[in-house]
Motif scaffolding. Structure first.
Motif, PDB file in Angstrom:
ATOM      1  N   ALA A   1       0.832  -1.210   0.000  1.00  0.00           N
ATOM      2  CA  ALA A   1       0.000   0.000   0.000  1.00  0.00           C
ATOM      3  C   ALA A   1       0.865   1.258   0.000  1.00  0.00           C
ATOM      4  O   ALA A   1       0.498   2.280  -0.609  1.00  0.00           O
ATOM      5  N   VAL A   2       2.011   1.218   0.666  1.00  0.00           N
ATOM      6  CA  VAL A   2       2.929   2.363   0.679  1.00  0.00           C
ATOM      7  C   VAL A   2       3.454   2.620  -0.736  1.00  0.00           C
ATOM      8  O   VAL A   2       3.500   3.769  -1.203  1.00  0.00           O
ATOM      9  N   LEU A   3       3.849   1.563  -1.434  1.00  0.00           N
ATOM     10  CA  LEU A   3       4.339   1.719  -2.803  1.00  0.00           C
ATOM     11  C   LEU A   3       3.257   2.288  -3.718  1.00  0.00           C
ATOM     12  O   LEU A   3       3.529   3.141  -4.571  1.00  0.00           O
ATOM     13  N   THR A   4       2.039   1.835  -3.523  1.00  0.00           N
ATOM     14  CA  THR A   4       0.915   2.355  -4.314  1.00  0.00           C
ATOM     15  C   THR A   4       0.668   3.830  -3.987  1.00  0.00           C
ATOM     16  O   THR A   4       0.404   4.641  -4.889  1.00  0.00           O
ATOM     17  N   ALA A   5       0.766   4.185  -2.705  1.00  0.00           N
ATOM     18  CA  ALA A   5       0.555   5.579  -2.291  1.00  0.00           C
ATOM     19  C   ALA A   5       1.578   6.509  -2.932  1.00  0.00           C
ATOM     20  O   ALA A   5       1.238   7.623  -3.372  1.00  0.00           O
ATOM     21  N   VAL A   6       2.819   6.088  -2.996  1.00  0.00           N
ATOM     22  CA  VAL A   6       3.863   6.904  -3.639  1.00  0.00           C
ATOM     23  C   VAL A   6       3.515   7.133  -5.107  1.00  0.00           C
ATOM     24  O   VAL A   6       3.626   8.253  -5.625  1.00  0.00           O
ATOM     25  N   GLN A   7       3.056   6.101  -5.780  1.00  0.00           N
ATOM     26  CA  GLN A   7       2.692   6.237  -7.189  1.00  0.00           C
ATOM     27  C   GLN A   7       1.475   7.141  -7.356  1.00  0.00           C
ATOM     28  O   GLN A   7       1.411   7.938  -8.298  1.00  0.00           O
TER      29      GLN A   7
END
Length: 255
Positions: free
Chosen positions: A142-148
């Motif tokens: 979810a963190v990686l998705t949030a950055v994107q």
């Protein structure tokens, strides 16, 4: 004939063999990896001093300004007491271990595998290699998705030797390199790098490296001296508004 078989077994001909069978091939960080090591006797009995499992990963090491591919042992453990395997006998030894945070996820060129070895005195040690697919925890994903979602795209994922200040915690680090895609970040940043230091389903600890875009002569000199790179150590919780917390941390370093 028995003596002849023992001589052949000592050089690996007709010796015991090993085959690791995982219960599945895909795992999430912090999940328990389970399986059995199957040992099959050869043409003569042999003393098995140890069966050991080693968790390996590939990574890139920099030597004299050159990048070379290498491998690191992340975890090593013995799973049995010494025993004798009879000729043609088949024995299964179960095992389990928790996949640690320091293991890179399967992305980019990163690969993770389990190396199995038998320690047989005065003989060639049989070996087996099994690759596994490693996924981040749900929160890390979810963190990686949030950055994107903030306006970045993944440009590269590399696993590298951990910098000196992190080597007491981990041998390698996996860097997610992001390039800005929207005007707000593109005006100020060259790139954003993210490393997971710890991850669970409840919280993750990340290290962000914010690489500010050089502006003017002073900016160029800063960039040449690597002074344009700022680091943020951040703990994110499952209950957080991830995009808002990440944006606040990044934008404070942009000023």
């Amino acid at each position: 004939m028995s003596l002849f078989n023992k001589v052949l077994a000592s050089i690996g001909v007709g010796a015991a063999t090993v085959d690791t069978k995982l219960h599945k091939s895909s795992y999430t960080i912090n999940e328990t990896v389970t399986g059995v090591v199957e040992v099959t006797g050869g043409n003569t009995e042999q003393q098995i001093d140890a069966i050991y499992l080693t968790l390996y990963t590939s990574f890139v090491r920099e030597i004299d300004d050159r990048k070379v591919n290498d491998q690191a042992a992340l975890q090593n453990f013995q799973i049995n007491e010494p025993f004798t395997i009879q000729a043609n006998e088949k024995r299964e030894i179960p095992f389990s271990f928790v996949l640690p945070t320091a293991v890179p996820v399967t992305a980019g060129q990163s690969r993770v595998w389990i190396h199995t070895g038998l320690d047989i005195k005065n003989a060639v040690d049989p070996k087996d290699t099994d690759y596994i697919d490693v996924q981040p925890t749900r929160l890390a994903s979810a963190v990686l998705t949030a950055v994107q979602n903030l306006g970045f795209r993944v440009r590269k994922v590399d696993t590298e030797q951990a910098p000196s200040y992190l080597r007491n915690r981990m041998k390698v680090v996996q860097e997610f390199e992001f390039a800005p895609t929207n005007n707000t970040y593109r005006r100020y940043l060259d790139e954003l790098e993210l490393v997971f230091l710890e991850q669970s389903e409840r919280s993750v600890e990340v290290l962000l490296q914010v690489d500010r875009r050089a502006r003017g002569l002073g900016g160029f000199l800063s960039e040449a001296l690597d002074m344009d790179e700022s680091f943020i150590r951040l703990t994110l919780f499952a209950s957080d508004n991830l995009e808002a917390k990440l944006a606040d941390a990044i934008e404070r370093k942009m000023k």
